[in-house]
Design an enzyme around this catalytic site. Structure first.
Site, PDB file in Angstrom:
ATOM      1  N   GLY A   9     -52.049  38.516  29.148  1.00  0.00           N
ATOM      2  CA  GLY A   9     -50.699  38.503  29.691  1.00  0.00           C
ATOM      3  C   GLY A   9     -50.142  39.822  30.167  1.00  0.00           C
ATOM      4  CB  ALA A  10     -50.882  43.327  29.629  1.00  0.00           C
ATOM      5  CG  LEU A  83     -52.718  33.604  32.787  1.00  0.00           C
ATOM      6  CD1 LEU A  83     -52.179  32.442  31.964  1.00  0.00           C
ATOM      7  CD2 LEU A  83     -51.551  34.488  33.253  1.00  0.00           C
ATOM      8  CB  ALA A  85     -60.326  35.248  33.429  1.00  0.00           C
ATOM      9  CE1 TYR A 185     -62.548  34.452  38.218  1.00  0.00           C
ATOM     10  CE2 TYR A 185     -62.407  33.391  40.364  1.00  0.00           C
ATOM     11  CZ  TYR A 185     -61.797  33.851  39.219  1.00  0.00           C
ATOM     12  OH  TYR A 185     -60.438  33.724  39.065  1.00  0.00           O
ATOM     13  CG  ASN A 214     -56.534  32.951  48.247  1.00  0.00           C
ATOM     14  OD1 ASN A 214     -56.752  31.795  48.610  1.00  0.00           O
ATOM     15  ND2 ASN A 214     -57.508  33.827  48.102  1.00  0.00           N
TER      16      ASN A 214
END
Length: 374
Positions: A9-10, A83, A85, A185, A214
């Protein structure tokens, strides 16, 4: 459900999501490893808290692959946004272990922790990359699943064709299109979403997967040559260099503001109807890469910089893909609010205060040396 953990989250998207949640009365904790490729070089052996991360966010620095760290971060948490990744199609094709470990193993560790410490909701960030090519129609209007092979691309024949060589028309891609995984990916993002939905169902944790298209906006990592194409182009323009475009620049993509992404993520979290489903989150519009390059040059005050068309192909790239957002619109009321021009104006205002180190040539040379461009 007011205590939220954002894993990863940063970063760019996570920081905007944190602000969105705070504005709607949530308490937010972030777990992030502050990787240098995204956050810059280390300071005194450690990483400094990102200045753009809201002061009201509780930051825990750690790796999502460490079970003890994750379990500690989950203490007192009602809901999770996953999130965390490693991001980048090209880089994933030669850093296979890193991408698989970070994305696949990291997700497995998080889910193992959630199996012991269930939460009321889990939302995972997936990606449009898992579609491969978007949806196409032939001259009769029938749906065609298209894919380009290396022989076709070596001949600089960029457009996908039907089974008999016929011309095809790209169409908005719905969630019902089967995945066609053309990069490490993409494979890892598909694994992330399926793991979350599968394990969530097994343990009674409502889970939702959001396939982001995107994403662009303020706080994107301008010095990361594997980040979103808009940030890469902006970095080039800010350094008075032309954006480098693969193929002929006529490939089409869906560009969505990070503010719309953050709002959609919150809406999906708050919607029981979204449980157990996957959703496209995009703008629902398509622009060519050449159009985008010229728009970002103008937005950065460098309208004279024309994109450089390389005529080369990058392994793992696709031709056209843009979102059908009907399902998100009908299920939890998602509607894009930021136009491309308005979003670019906002990004340009932030760019005026940002610094970008142009590493595109370095990244391109890495791909060439490994035979990943034609």
């Amino acid at each position: 459900m007011k205590n939220i953990l954002i894993a990863g989250g940063a970063g760019f998207i996570g920081s905007h999501l944190a602000s969105e949640l705070l504005c709607h009365g949530y308490r937010v904790r972030v777990l992030d490893n502050l990787t240098p490729q995204v956050h810059g070089t280390q300071i005194d052996g450690g990483q400094r808290r990102p200045t753009y991360l809201d002061d009201d966010v509780e930051l825990r620095v750690g790796d999502v692959r460490d079970l003890a760290t994750v379990r500690d971060a989950l203490d007192g948490i009602d809901g999770v946004f996953h999130l965390a990744a490693a991001v980048g199609v090209g880089q994933s094709m030669y850093q296979l272990e890193h991408y698989t470990s970070t994305n696949n193993v990291g997700t497995a560790v998080l889910l193992e922790a959630l199996a012991r410490q269930p939460v009321k909701k889990l939302v995972v960030a997936s990606s449009m990359s898992l579609y491969g090519e978007g949806l196409y129609h032939d001259e009769t209007g029938a749906t065609v699943i298209a894919r380009r092979d290396r022989e076709q691309l070596a001949q600089r024949d960029w457009e996908p064709h039907g089974p008999n060589g016929e011309s095809l028309t790209p169409a908005p891609t719905p969630e019902s299109k089967s995945p066609d995984l053309s990069s490490v990916y993409a494979l890892s993002k598909f694994d992330q979403e399926r793991l979350c939905l599968m394990v969530g169902e097994a343990y009674g944790i409502p889970a939702t997967a959001l396939r982001f298209f995107n994403v662009y906006g303020p706080y994107q990592a301008l010095s990361n040559p594997y980040t979103g194409v808009l940030a890469i182009f902006a970095s080039r323009c800010l350094n008075d260099s032309p954006p480098l475009i693969f193929e002929d620049g006529e490939q089409r993509r869906d560009f969505v503001s990070v503010r719309d992404i953050a709002r959609a993520s919150r809406l999906a979290y708050e919607s029981d109807a979204a449980d157990g489903q996957v959703f496209n989150i995009g703008s629902g519009q398509a622009f060519t890469i050449c159009e985008i390059a010229r728009k970002i040059a103008a937005a950065t005050g460098k309208p004279g910089i024309e994109p450089e068309i390389t005529g080369r192909y990058r392994v793992g790239d696709i031709r056209h893909c843009f979102a059908d957002i009907t399902r998100a619109r009908e299920t939890f009321g998602y509607e894009p609010e930021v136009t491309l021009d308005d979003g670019l104006a906002e990004m340009a205002a932030w760019l005026a205060t940002a610094q970008a180190v142009d590493r595109v040539a370095e990244a391109s040379a890495e791909l060439v040396s490994r035979g990943l461009t034609l």
